[in-house]
Scaffold this motif. Structure first.
Motif, mmCIF file in Angstrom:
data_model
loop_
_atom_site.group_PDB
_atom_site.id
_atom_site.type_symbol
_atom_site.label_atom_id
_atom_site.label_comp_id
_atom_site.label_asym_id
_atom_site.label_seq_id
_atom_site.Cartn_x
_atom_site.Cartn_y
_atom_site.Cartn_z
ATOM 1 N N ALA A 60 2.006 -7.650 -4.163
ATOM 2 C CA ALA A 60 1.458 -7.488 -2.797
ATOM 3 C C ALA A 60 0.262 -6.997 -2.862
ATOM 4 C CB ALA A 60 2.304 -7.195 -1.732
ATOM 5 N N VAL A 61 -0.865 -7.537 -2.114
ATOM 6 C CA VAL A 61 -2.019 -6.554 -1.918
ATOM 7 C C VAL A 61 -1.864 -5.496 -1.026
ATOM 8 C CG1 VAL A 61 -4.372 -6.870 -1.018
ATOM 9 C CG2 VAL A 61 -3.561 -8.575 -2.151
ATOM 10 N N LEU A 62 -2.396 -4.258 -1.365
ATOM 11 C CA LEU A 62 -2.293 -3.146 -0.786
ATOM 12 C C LEU A 62 -3.599 -2.618 -0.145
ATOM 13 C CD1 LEU A 62 -0.641 -0.389 0.553
ATOM 14 C CD2 LEU A 62 -1.475 0.491 -1.684
ATOM 15 N N LEU A 63 -3.904 -2.947 0.940
ATOM 16 C CA LEU A 63 -5.025 -2.274 1.769
ATOM 17 C C LEU A 63 -4.842 -1.087 2.540
ATOM 18 C CD1 LEU A 63 -7.360 -4.855 3.822
ATOM 19 C CD2 LEU A 63 -7.082 -2.521 4.241
ATOM 20 N N HIS A 64 -5.346 0.166 2.212
ATOM 21 C CA HIS A 64 -5.289 1.521 2.520
ATOM 22 C C HIS A 64 -6.642 2.183 2.961
ATOM 23 C CE1 HIS A 64 -3.939 5.462 2.789
ATOM 24 N NE2 HIS A 64 -4.927 5.781 1.749
ATOM 25 N N TYR A 65 -6.647 2.966 3.986
ATOM 26 C CA TYR A 65 -7.620 3.543 4.331
ATOM 27 C C TYR A 65 -7.821 4.970 4.047
ATOM 28 C CZ TYR A 65 -8.119 -0.878 7.134
ATOM 29 O OH TYR A 65 -8.483 -1.932 7.527
ATOM 30 N N SER A 66 -9.260 5.309 3.731
ATOM 31 C CA SER A 66 -9.508 6.554 3.523
ATOM 32 C C SER A 66 -10.701 7.145 4.265
ATOM 33 C CB SER A 66 -9.849 6.777 1.984
ATOM 34 O OG SER A 66 -9.847 8.238 1.692
ATOM 35 N N VAL A 98 10.752 -7.971 4.687
ATOM 36 C CA VAL A 98 9.627 -8.703 5.005
ATOM 37 C C VAL A 98 9.221 -9.631 3.810
ATOM 38 C CG1 VAL A 98 7.103 -8.461 5.660
ATOM 39 C CG2 VAL A 98 8.927 -6.987 6.683
ATOM 40 N N ARG A 99 9.325 -9.234 2.558
ATOM 41 C CA ARG A 99 8.722 -9.720 1.350
ATOM 42 C C ARG A 99 7.278 -9.818 1.775
ATOM 43 N NH1 ARG A 99 12.987 -10.786 -1.989
ATOM 44 N NH2 ARG A 99 11.285 -9.898 -3.304
ATOM 45 N N PRO A 100 6.456 -8.694 1.720
ATOM 46 C CA PRO A 100 5.230 -8.968 2.090
ATOM 47 C C PRO A 100 4.338 -9.470 0.966
ATOM 48 C CG PRO A 100 5.707 -6.710 1.655
ATOM 49 C CD PRO A 100 7.003 -7.451 1.712
ATOM 50 N N GLU A 101 3.250 -10.299 1.311
ATOM 51 C CA GLU A 101 2.248 -10.570 0.384
ATOM 52 C C GLU A 101 1.035 -9.758 0.496
ATOM 53 O OE1 GLU A 101 2.135 -15.347 0.304
ATOM 54 O OE2 GLU A 101 3.192 -14.598 2.236
ATOM 55 N N VAL A 102 1.016 -9.180 1.601
ATOM 56 C CA VAL A 102 -0.205 -8.230 1.861
ATOM 57 C C VAL A 102 0.565 -6.999 2.445
ATOM 58 C CG1 VAL A 102 -2.402 -7.890 3.130
ATOM 59 C CG2 VAL A 102 -1.811 -9.923 2.121
ATOM 60 N N VAL A 103 0.249 -5.693 2.336
ATOM 61 C CA VAL A 103 0.647 -4.636 2.735
ATOM 62 C C VAL A 103 -0.721 -3.977 3.400
ATOM 63 C CG1 VAL A 103 1.825 -2.027 2.855
ATOM 64 C CG2 VAL A 103 2.497 -4.183 1.395
ATOM 65 N N ILE A 104 -0.852 -3.568 4.682
ATOM 66 C CA ILE A 104 -2.027 -2.873 5.208
ATOM 67 C C ILE A 104 -1.312 -1.632 5.858
ATOM 68 C CG2 ILE A 104 -3.889 -2.893 6.993
ATOM 69 C CD1 ILE A 104 -3.963 -5.871 7.043
ATOM 70 N N THR A 120 1.366 -18.641 7.404
ATOM 71 C CA THR A 120 2.788 -18.345 6.790
ATOM 72 C C THR A 120 2.514 -17.042 6.019
ATOM 73 O OG1 THR A 120 2.411 -19.883 5.027
ATOM 74 C CG2 THR A 120 3.498 -20.884 6.943
ATOM 75 N N THR A 121 1.278 -16.461 5.605
ATOM 76 C CA THR A 121 1.028 -15.394 4.929
ATOM 77 C C THR A 121 2.011 -14.049 5.646
ATOM 78 O OG1 THR A 121 -0.957 -16.092 4.204
ATOM 79 C CG2 THR A 121 -0.721 -13.987 3.533
ATOM 80 N N ARG A 122 2.615 -13.555 4.673
ATOM 81 C CA ARG A 122 3.603 -12.338 5.204
ATOM 82 C C ARG A 122 2.617 -11.006 4.994
ATOM 83 N NH1 ARG A 122 6.763 -15.408 2.242
ATOM 84 N NH2 ARG A 122 6.601 -14.048 0.454
ATOM 85 N N VAL A 123 2.323 -10.579 6.107
ATOM 86 C CA VAL A 123 1.521 -9.282 6.104
ATOM 87 C C VAL A 123 2.513 -8.308 6.686
ATOM 88 C CG1 VAL A 123 -0.555 -8.132 7.044
ATOM 89 C CG2 VAL A 123 -0.721 -10.524 6.124
ATOM 90 N N LEU A 124 2.573 -7.088 6.051
ATOM 91 C CA LEU A 124 3.223 -5.894 6.825
ATOM 92 C C LEU A 124 2.156 -4.874 7.216
ATOM 93 C CD1 LEU A 124 5.699 -4.271 7.221
ATOM 94 C CD2 LEU A 124 5.576 -3.500 4.922
ATOM 95 N N LEU A 125 2.242 -4.555 8.336
ATOM 96 C CA LEU A 125 1.410 -3.233 8.924
ATOM 97 C C LEU A 125 2.022 -2.195 9.054
ATOM 98 C CD1 LEU A 125 -1.621 -2.742 9.852
ATOM 99 C CD2 LEU A 125 -0.790 -3.815 12.095
ATOM 100 N N THR A 126 1.834 -0.971 8.385
ATOM 101 C CA THR A 126 2.538 0.303 8.310
ATOM 102 C C THR A 126 1.678 1.259 9.176
ATOM 103 O OG1 THR A 126 1.658 1.039 6.079
ATOM 104 C CG2 THR A 126 4.128 0.087 6.556
ATOM 105 N N GLY A 127 2.209 2.111 9.878
ATOM 106 C CA GLY A 127 1.525 2.975 10.661
ATOM 107 C C GLY A 127 0.895 2.294 11.907
ATOM 108 N N ALA A 128 1.817 1.561 12.502
ATOM 109 C CA ALA A 128 1.282 0.378 13.580
ATOM 110 C C ALA A 128 0.822 1.083 15.069
ATOM 111 C CB ALA A 128 2.477 -0.641 13.751
ATOM 112 N N GLY A 129 1.119 2.260 15.072
ATOM 113 C CA GLY A 129 0.658 3.041 16.109
ATOM 114 C C GLY A 129 -0.796 3.412 16.349
ATOM 115 N N ALA A 130 -1.356 3.493 15.086
ATOM 116 C CA ALA A 130 -2.750 3.833 14.757
ATOM 117 C C ALA A 130 -3.624 3.067 15.784
ATOM 118 C CB ALA A 130 -3.334 3.782 13.423
ATOM 119 N N GLN A 131 -4.585 3.735 16.081
ATOM 120 C CA GLN A 131 -5.909 3.165 16.868
ATOM 121 C C GLN A 131 -6.526 1.782 16.126
ATOM 122 O OE1 GLN A 131 -9.450 5.319 17.765
ATOM 123 N NE2 GLN A 131 -9.048 6.704 15.913
ATOM 124 N N LEU A 132 -6.480 1.974 14.946
ATOM 125 C CA LEU A 132 -7.094 1.139 13.789
ATOM 126 C C LEU A 132 -6.155 0.051 13.874
ATOM 127 C CD1 LEU A 132 -8.856 -0.313 11.895
ATOM 128 C CD2 LEU A 132 -8.383 1.403 10.258
#
Ligand SMILES: NC(=O)c1ccc[n+]([C@@H]2O[C@H](COP(=O)([O-])OP(=O)(O)OC[C@H]3O[C@@H](n4cnc5c(N)ncnc54)[C@H](OP(=O)(O)O)[C@@H]3O)[C@@H](O)[C@H]2O)c1
Length: 289
Positions: A99-105, A55-61, A6-18
């Motif tokens: 929410a938790v923000l998980l981002h890639y550098s 979405v009311r995300p709890e995690v944003v990736i 039930t954890t709401r996760v929002l994934l942005t840039g969903a077209g990326a290979q990762l």
């Protein structure tokens, strides 16, 4: 933030290979909403407000990124917007939602003059291209979210669209071509399914928030990588790979000659990454004969 169905996760840039690998890994483990650029432009505060309201995300990736390193030199505004300023928008949205923000550098924030050994998170940075500077700005702004993970990754491969340098090397070697590979450019290849596993483990283990290097273990030159691809493909590496020198001045954008990252900090928190040679072996087994 251990994930439950039930954890709401929002994934942005969903077209990326990762993002593709993350979707596969998280499928069924959380309530995942994946949005492409068409559905949510991360540079748009209005888009982010609308999507986070829904979405009311709890995690944003966030996997959205302007990744054309050379083109960024002539399109600095676009690179700075998507890789840098967008993280202000994402951090604000994550903060509003608690929410938790998980981002890639990227490893490109480094450019040591000599080989200092695998680079830890606190090694001196030297972002020498517009791309690297835009990603550094993104790191800085992502850290404004109280609950943030900024993961520096490098030389991705194994996405479903087979678009990376390493994917192209693998395809050429398996077609029987002889490929040129840099003998003096050192990298830490990162297999996207392993990165997706790492993201899931990081969340599950409640690793302290912060900046981490998240790459496969070990490092090698592009010649090492190409030879490993040949060996795993059953091709003679001496015939398949021609070593060539890397000249940073040959490209519009400056790239680091040495960019091996140490993933020891993540490992200390129980997120251990497989060796890159093992990842290459598993990757090659997924390729069509
Ligand atoms: N690829 C590598 O070797 C590498 C190395 C180091 C770090 N990284 C980092 O790892 C992460 C994932 O990279 P990747 O290679 O998987 O990415 P990718 O395949 O190049 O895809 C990037 C995605 O971001 C989308 N995007 C661009 N601007 C956007 C915006 N304003 N709003 C929403 N989406 C947007 C693109 O959509 P469009 O297709 O519509 O443009 C594309 O689907 C990125 O942060 C990248 O910088 C990658």
């Amino acid at each position: 933030m251990p994930l439950t169905p039930t954890t709401r996760v929002l994934l942005t840039g969903a077209g990326a290979q990762l993002a593709g690998a993350i979707r596969t890994r998280l499928d069924g483990h959380c309530a995942l909403t994946a949005v492409t650029r068409r559905e949510c432009d991360v540079t748009s505060a209005a888009d982010m407000a609308r999507v986070t309201r829904d979405v009311r995300p709890e995690v944003v990736i966030n996997c959205a990124s302007y990744n054309d390193v050379d083109r960024a030199e002539s399109e600095p505004e676009a690179a700075l917007a998507a890789n840098g300023l967008a993280l202000g928008v994402l951090a604000d949205a994550a903060t509003r939602e608690d929410a938790v923000l998980l981002h890639y550098s990227t490893d490109f924030v480094f450019d040591p003059a000599v080989d200092p050994g695998p680079l830890r998170e606190d090694a001196p940075i030297s972002p020498r291209s517009i791309y690297a500077q835009s990603k550094l700005l993104g790191e800085i702004l992502a850290k404004r979210a109280p609950k943030h993970y900024v993961l520096r990754v490098a030389s991705l491969f194994g996405g479903s669209r087979a678009k990376s340098s390493l994917d192209r090397l693998a395809a050429a070697i398996r077609r029987g071509e002889t490929v040129k590979a840099f003998a003096n450019r050192t990298v830490t290849p990162s297999y996207v399914p392993d990165l997706a596993d790492a993201a899931a483990t990081l969340l599950a283990r409640d690793v302290p928030y912060g900046l981490y290097h998240c790459v496969n273990s070990g490092h090698g030159t592009w010649v090492d990588v190409a030879r490993a691809l040949a060996v795993e493909s059953g091709v003679d590496p001496d015939r398949a790979v021609t070593p060539v020198p890397f000249d940073p001045a040959a490209f519009p954008a400056r790239r680091p000659t040495y960019a091996a990252l140490s993933n020891a900090a993540l490992a200390a928190h129980g997120v251990t990454m497989p060796l890159w040679r093992d990842a290459i072996a598993r990757y090659v087994r997924t390729l069509p004969a």
